[in-house]
Write a protein that holds these residues in place. Structure first.
Motif, PDB file in Angstrom:
ATOM      1  N   PRO A  14      49.152  50.233  24.386  1.00  0.00           N
ATOM      2  CA  PRO A  14      50.093  49.651  25.347  1.00  0.00           C
ATOM      3  C   PRO A  14      49.344  49.145  26.584  1.00  0.00           C
ATOM      4  O   PRO A  14      48.252  49.594  26.891  1.00  0.00           O
ATOM      5  N   LEU A  15      49.973  48.209  27.309  1.00  0.00           N
ATOM      6  CA  LEU A  15      49.354  47.645  28.505  1.00  0.00           C
ATOM      7  C   LEU A  15      49.316  48.718  29.584  1.00  0.00           C
ATOM      8  O   LEU A  15      50.317  49.326  29.901  1.00  0.00           O
ATOM      9  N   LYS A  16      48.141  48.950  30.146  1.00  0.00           N
ATOM     10  CA  LYS A  16      48.038  50.013  31.149  1.00  0.00           C
ATOM     11  C   LYS A  16      48.648  49.533  32.463  1.00  0.00           C
ATOM     12  O   LYS A  16      48.440  48.405  32.888  1.00  0.00           O
ATOM     13  N   LYS A  17      49.354  50.427  33.124  1.00  0.00           N
ATOM     14  CA  LYS A  17      49.946  50.090  34.410  1.00  0.00           C
ATOM     15  C   LYS A  17      48.855  50.169  35.476  1.00  0.00           C
ATOM     16  O   LYS A  17      48.115  51.130  35.546  1.00  0.00           O
ATOM     17  N   ARG A  18      48.777  49.110  36.287  1.00  0.00           N
ATOM     18  CA  ARG A  18      47.731  49.122  37.308  1.00  0.00           C
ATOM     19  C   ARG A  18      48.202  49.980  38.477  1.00  0.00           C
ATOM     20  O   ARG A  18      49.175  49.681  39.120  1.00  0.00           O
ATOM     21  N   GLY A  19      47.499  51.044  38.705  1.00  0.00           N
ATOM     22  CA  GLY A  19      47.888  51.944  39.787  1.00  0.00           C
ATOM     23  C   GLY A  19      47.412  51.433  41.140  1.00  0.00           C
ATOM     24  O   GLY A  19      46.941  50.304  41.263  1.00  0.00           O
ATOM     25  N   PHE A  20      47.543  52.252  42.151  1.00  0.00           N
ATOM     26  CA  PHE A  20      47.123  51.895  43.507  1.00  0.00           C
ATOM     27  C   PHE A  20      45.652  51.523  43.544  1.00  0.00           C
ATOM     28  O   PHE A  20      45.232  50.632  44.258  1.00  0.00           O
ATOM     29  N   PHE A  21      44.888  52.231  42.764  1.00  0.00           N
ATOM     30  CA  PHE A  21      43.463  51.984  42.777  1.00  0.00           C
ATOM     31  C   PHE A  21      43.028  51.046  41.673  1.00  0.00           C
ATOM     32  O   PHE A  21      41.842  50.796  41.505  1.00  0.00           O
ATOM     33  N   GLY A  22      43.974  50.547  40.904  1.00  0.00           N
ATOM     34  CA  GLY A  22      43.567  49.715  39.780  1.00  0.00           C
ATOM     35  C   GLY A  22      42.936  50.577  38.707  1.00  0.00           C
ATOM     36  O   GLY A  22      42.850  51.789  38.828  1.00  0.00           O
ATOM     37  N   ASN A  23      42.483  49.964  37.659  1.00  0.00           N
ATOM     38  CA  ASN A  23      41.936  50.780  36.576  1.00  0.00           C
ATOM     39  C   ASN A  23      40.459  50.501  36.395  1.00  0.00           C
ATOM     40  O   ASN A  23      39.988  50.234  35.308  1.00  0.00           O
ATOM     41  N   ASN A  24      39.734  50.522  37.468  1.00  0.00           N
ATOM     42  CA  ASN A  24      38.290  50.358  37.362  1.00  0.00           C
ATOM     43  C   ASN A  24      37.651  51.300  38.380  1.00  0.00           C
ATOM     44  O   ASN A  24      38.291  51.704  39.347  1.00  0.00           O
ATOM     45  N   PRO A  25      36.411  51.648  38.167  1.00  0.00           N
ATOM     46  CA  PRO A  25      35.797  52.653  39.042  1.00  0.00           C
ATOM     47  C   PRO A  25      35.533  52.139  40.442  1.00  0.00           C
ATOM     48  O   PRO A  25      35.453  52.911  41.391  1.00  0.00           O
TER      49      PRO A  25
ATOM     50  N   LEU B 193      46.721  34.312  48.073  1.00  0.00           N
ATOM     51  CA  LEU B 193      45.311  34.242  47.684  1.00  0.00           C
ATOM     52  C   LEU B 193      44.901  35.515  46.949  1.00  0.00           C
ATOM     53  O   LEU B 193      44.246  35.471  45.905  1.00  0.00           O
ATOM     54  N   ARG B 194      45.313  36.650  47.529  1.00  0.00           N
ATOM     55  CA  ARG B 194      44.989  37.921  46.886  1.00  0.00           C
ATOM     56  C   ARG B 194      45.648  38.009  45.526  1.00  0.00           C
ATOM     57  O   ARG B 194      45.037  38.421  44.534  1.00  0.00           O
ATOM     58  N   GLU B 195      46.919  37.640  45.475  1.00  0.00           N
ATOM     59  CA  GLU B 195      47.652  37.769  44.220  1.00  0.00           C
ATOM     60  C   GLU B 195      47.034  36.891  43.143  1.00  0.00           C
ATOM     61  O   GLU B 195      46.918  37.297  41.984  1.00  0.00           O
ATOM     62  N   ALA B 196      46.619  35.684  43.542  1.00  0.00           N
ATOM     63  CA  ALA B 196      46.011  34.789  42.559  1.00  0.00           C
ATOM     64  C   ALA B 196      44.740  35.414  41.989  1.00  0.00           C
ATOM     65  O   ALA B 196      44.508  35.392  40.778  1.00  0.00           O
ATOM     66  N   SER B 197      43.935  35.981  42.873  1.00  0.00           N
ATOM     67  CA  SER B 197      42.685  36.582  42.417  1.00  0.00           C
ATOM     68  C   SER B 197      42.955  37.766  41.495  1.00  0.00           C
ATOM     69  O   SER B 197      42.329  37.909  40.438  1.00  0.00           O
ATOM     70  N   LEU B 198      43.894  38.606  41.883  1.00  0.00           N
ATOM     71  CA  LEU B 198      44.205  39.774  41.052  1.00  0.00           C
ATOM     72  C   LEU B 198      44.786  39.340  39.713  1.00  0.00           C
ATOM     73  O   LEU B 198      44.508  39.929  38.666  1.00  0.00           O
ATOM     74  N   ALA B 199      45.599  38.271  39.766  1.00  0.00           N
ATOM     75  CA  ALA B 199      46.207  37.817  38.513  1.00  0.00           C
ATOM     76  C   ALA B 199      45.157  37.305  37.552  1.00  0.00           C
ATOM     77  O   ALA B 199      45.340  37.367  36.335  1.00  0.00           O
ATOM     78  N   LEU B 200      44.064  36.781  38.095  1.00  0.00           N
ATOM     79  CA  LEU B 200      43.000  36.300  37.227  1.00  0.00           C
ATOM     80  C   LEU B 200      42.144  37.432  36.700  1.00  0.00           C
ATOM     81  O   LEU B 200      41.168  37.209  35.992  1.00  0.00           O
ATOM     82  N   GLY B 201      42.492  38.667  37.087  1.00  0.00           N
ATOM     83  CA  GLY B 201      41.798  39.811  36.509  1.00  0.00           C
ATOM     84  C   GLY B 201      40.713  40.406  37.391  1.00  0.00           C
ATOM     85  O   GLY B 201      40.001  41.300  36.962  1.00  0.00           O
ATOM     86  N   ALA B 202      40.586  39.916  38.616  1.00  0.00           N
ATOM     87  CA  ALA B 202      39.554  40.480  39.484  1.00  0.00           C
ATOM     88  C   ALA B 202      39.962  41.870  39.936  1.00  0.00           C
ATOM     89  O   ALA B 202      41.142  42.196  40.037  1.00  0.00           O
ATOM     90  N   THR B 203      38.971  42.692  40.227  1.00  0.00           N
ATOM     91  CA  THR B 203      39.274  44.018  40.752  1.00  0.00           C
ATOM     92  C   THR B 203      39.663  43.895  42.219  1.00  0.00           C
ATOM     93  O   THR B 203      39.446  42.880  42.860  1.00  0.00           O
ATOM     94  N   ARG B 204      40.239  44.952  42.736  1.00  0.00           N
ATOM     95  CA  ARG B 204      40.689  44.934  44.121  1.00  0.00           C
ATOM     96  C   ARG B 204      39.512  44.778  45.078  1.00  0.00           C
ATOM     97  O   ARG B 204      39.586  44.030  46.051  1.00  0.00           O
ATOM     98  N   TRP B 205      38.414  45.485  44.785  1.00  0.00           N
ATOM     99  CA  TRP B 205      37.297  45.417  45.720  1.00  0.00           C
ATOM    100  C   TRP B 205      36.666  44.045  45.710  1.00  0.00           C
ATOM    101  O   TRP B 205      36.241  43.527  46.742  1.00  0.00           O
TER     102      TRP B 205
END
Lengths: 350, 308
Positions: A14-25, B193-205
């Protein structure tokens, strides 16, 4: 009907829900790092208070609260004694005198720059006033010491000479005629009693006034500009003159913010070091006279810190702690007032 | 139909009650004019010190503004000539060291406040930043002395005062300013801008560091330059940390000269040559700050109104 994207491509997970921290380290690390760096200001503030208290502890233990009212400063006596009163007095008096000069001029300038000046002049004039704040303290001190003090000395020759003689003569005859001794002990002549060196409380107050002027002007101007235009328009609609419109709704609205700006100027004056050290004369005895040399908490620290050790150093740290406390309190009050005004007026716009 | 007439006397008294007397209006006009003149005078009074100070700095500083000033070290009191090469170099080193502390703490801290800044910690941090901003610079200098100089001097006699300590003190002063300006600028970056970047799969950092910060670059640099301009002119914190040096030095662990401290020493001495050099030093310092401020403005040109 919602479609599960993973079922389209055939994935079984299933598609993982992206939490506050996202799903990456990286994300939690980033969050932690930025939070830590941001907390550094909090940590430094606490550290300053703690470090000063720790260094001043020996002096606090010996002198306690008496330190604040004692005028003795004898590091070289058999039993050294230290007292902060001359420096507290010098700091407070020079700052208050500076406010007395800077507030009317600063408010007048703020009113002129926000309401009365021709529109084309407003930006350049405001820029010039703000330039006053960009000049470093040591440059003001240099100018004060080499230009203003000699000039003041020539003016003080009259103030401390013929003017003083005339005033004290008046007081003497008043005391003689009425029998009230108070005319002589509390007379105004004491304000100009001293050698006309140019250095002293007058020079200190003047240079402080110049330095805090841009802060009072800038904050007052911003606060006046933030008053909703409807207030002015209503006043004009009722037939007010320009001045009446300003005095009425505009200044009343801006009052808390202006007081906040004044307190900000006060906080700046209390903490000012270099310029005032260079013109105030540095004496250890508090005096009512504007012509006599004085000291502030900051100037005392500049003059004695590097050669001090042991108990004297602890006493100086006690001075620094007092200065730290005073400026924090005044700054906090100032911010509260300014913040309260801008909040209040934002609501009035609706 | 009867018409009611009002007697002329009644009409006149009503008119008087509703109309303003001539003298009253004249008084209000006079008050208005006086206030106009008064506030214009106040502005003039406010600008006179600026013109005086800058005028004297220019007129007394220019005579010694020559190559020797920038290439020679100070001469002892009593001799003529000399320069402030060591002091100018020292100031550049010190603001470089200060930036090493001020930039990461300030920019990343500001990013925290802007991106994650809704909670309790953020409010406390903002309050602390304002408090730290208001602490007199001499107190910060004394703090760094107690924390960094004194302990080192206890263990290694002869050491203690160092350019590193001076850089630390100046860096601490830079952090609140940079933090606040960075927060304000990063907040202005549109959410899309942030949403576009996140939607493209970028990490938050990655989004925050590369995209958001990249977009806010100009404003952040402005904040940094303004903080540098303020800190370059500070004297008091350096008096107890980097102390000052009469010679040219590149040793970061030792005392180092700086423009403001040298100006202070020269200005408070009785030596005429030193006094004259202090004016030139002030001219160089004011020019340095002026250039930094202009550069700061350059980075926010076209900023407002251009982006959506």
């Amino acid at each position: 009907m919602a479609v599960n994207p993973s079922s389209i491509s055939g994935e079984s997970a299933p598609l993982k829900k992206r939490g506050f921290f996202g799903n990456n380290p990286g994300d939690p690390i980033f969050f932690g790092m930025t939070a830590l760096f941001a907390s550094s200001v909090l940590i430094v503030c606490l550290l300053i208070g703690w470090q000063l208290y720790r260094a001043a502890a020996p002096a606090i233990a010996i002198f306690g609260a008496k330190f604040l009212t004692s005028s003795q400063w004898n590091p070289n006596a058999d039993t050294p004694s230290y007292g902060a009163w001359p420096y507290i007095y010098g700091t407070l008096m020079s700052s208050l005198l500076a406010l007395l000069l800077a507030v009317p001029i600063g408010l007048g300038t703020a009113v002129f720059l926000s309401e009365l000046a021709p529109r084309k002049l407003r930006a350049p004039l405001s820029f010039l006033v703000e330039l006053l704040a960009a000049v470093p303290s040591v440059v003001y001190g240099l100018w004060g010491r080499l230009v203003m003090v000699p000039w003041l000395a020539t003016k003080q020759e009259w103030l401390g000479g013929p003017f003083y003689d005339w005033l004290s003569g008046l007081e003497k005859s008043a005391a003689g005629a009425t029998g009230i001794k108070a005319f002589e002990t509390y007379g105004l002549s004491h304000l100009v009693d001293g050698a006309p060196t140019g250095y002293g409380m007058m020079a200190g107050a003047l240079i402080l006034a110049i330095m805090i002027l841009p802060f009072i002007t800038a904050v007052s101007r911003e606060v006046i500009l933030a008053v909703p235009p409807t207030q002015r328009e209503a006043a004009f609609g009722l037939g007010a003159t320009r001045w009446e419109a300003i005095r009425g709704p505009v200044l009343k609205y801006a009052r808390a913010g202006i007081i906040g700006g004044i307190m900000l100027g006060l906080a700046r004056a209390l903490g000012e070091t270099m310029a005032i050290t260079m013109v105030i004369g540095n004496s250890n005895a508090p005096s009512a006279s504007l012509l006599s040399p004085a000291s502030t908490l900051a100037s005392k620290l500049v003059n004695e810190f590097n050669e001090a050790g042991g108990d004297q150093l602890a006493a100086l740290m006690y001075l620094a702690l007092i200065l730290f406390g005073i400026t924090i309190i005044v700054n906090a009050l100032a911010r509260l007032l300014i913040w309260k005004t801008s909040r209040g007026m934002r609501g009035a716009r609706d | 139909m009867t018409t009611t007439t009002i007697s002329p006397r009644a009409a006149a008294s009503t008119r008087g009650a509703l109309q303003e007397s001539k003298s009253h209006r004249a008084r209000r006009r006079l008050a208005n004019a006086l206030m106009w003149i008064g506030s214009a005078l106040a502005t003039l009074l406010a600008l006179i010190p600026l013109l005086l100070v800058l005028g004297y700095v220019l007129s007394r500083g220019l005579p010694h503004f020559n190559l020797e000033f920038f290439t020679a070290v100070q001469k002892p009191a009593g001799e003529t000539g000399g320069g402030m090469k060591h002091a100018i170099f020292g100031t550049l080193i010190l603001i470089g060291l200060a930036s090493c502390i001020g930039l990461p703490l300030g920019v990343l801290g500001g990013i925290y406040l802007a991106e994650y800044g809704g909670g309790k910690l953020a409010s406390v941090v903002r309050f602390s930043a304002d408090v730290l901003n208001g602490v007199p610079s001499i107190v910060i200098g004394i703090f760094v002395y107690a924390a960094a100089v004194y302990p080192v001097a206890q263990r290694n006699p002869g050491q203690g005062y160092s350019a590193l300590a001076g850089g630390l003190a100046l860096g601490i002063m830079m952090v609140p300013t940079i933090m606040r300006t960075t927060e304000e600028i990063v907040r202005l970056v549109p959410m899309s801008l942030r949403e576009a970047s996140l939607a493209l799969g970028a990490t938050r950092w990655f989004t925050t560091l590369r995209i958001v910060l990249g977009s806010a670059k100009g404003g952040v640099i402005t904040g940094i330059l303004l903080a540098l301009a303020r800190v370059a002119g500070e004297t008091a914190p350096l008096l107890f940390t980097s102390l000052g040096n009469n010679f040219f030095s590149t040793d970061l662990r030792g005392a180092m000269a700086s423009l403001p401290v040298t100006i202070f020493n020269f200005a408070t001495s009785a030596d005429d040559n030193w006094n004259a050099l202090a004016w030139t030093g002030s001219l160089v310092l004011v020019l340095m700050i002026f250039v930094l401020s202009l550069a700061a403005r350059y980075f926010t040109r076209n900023r407002f109104g251009a982006s959506k």
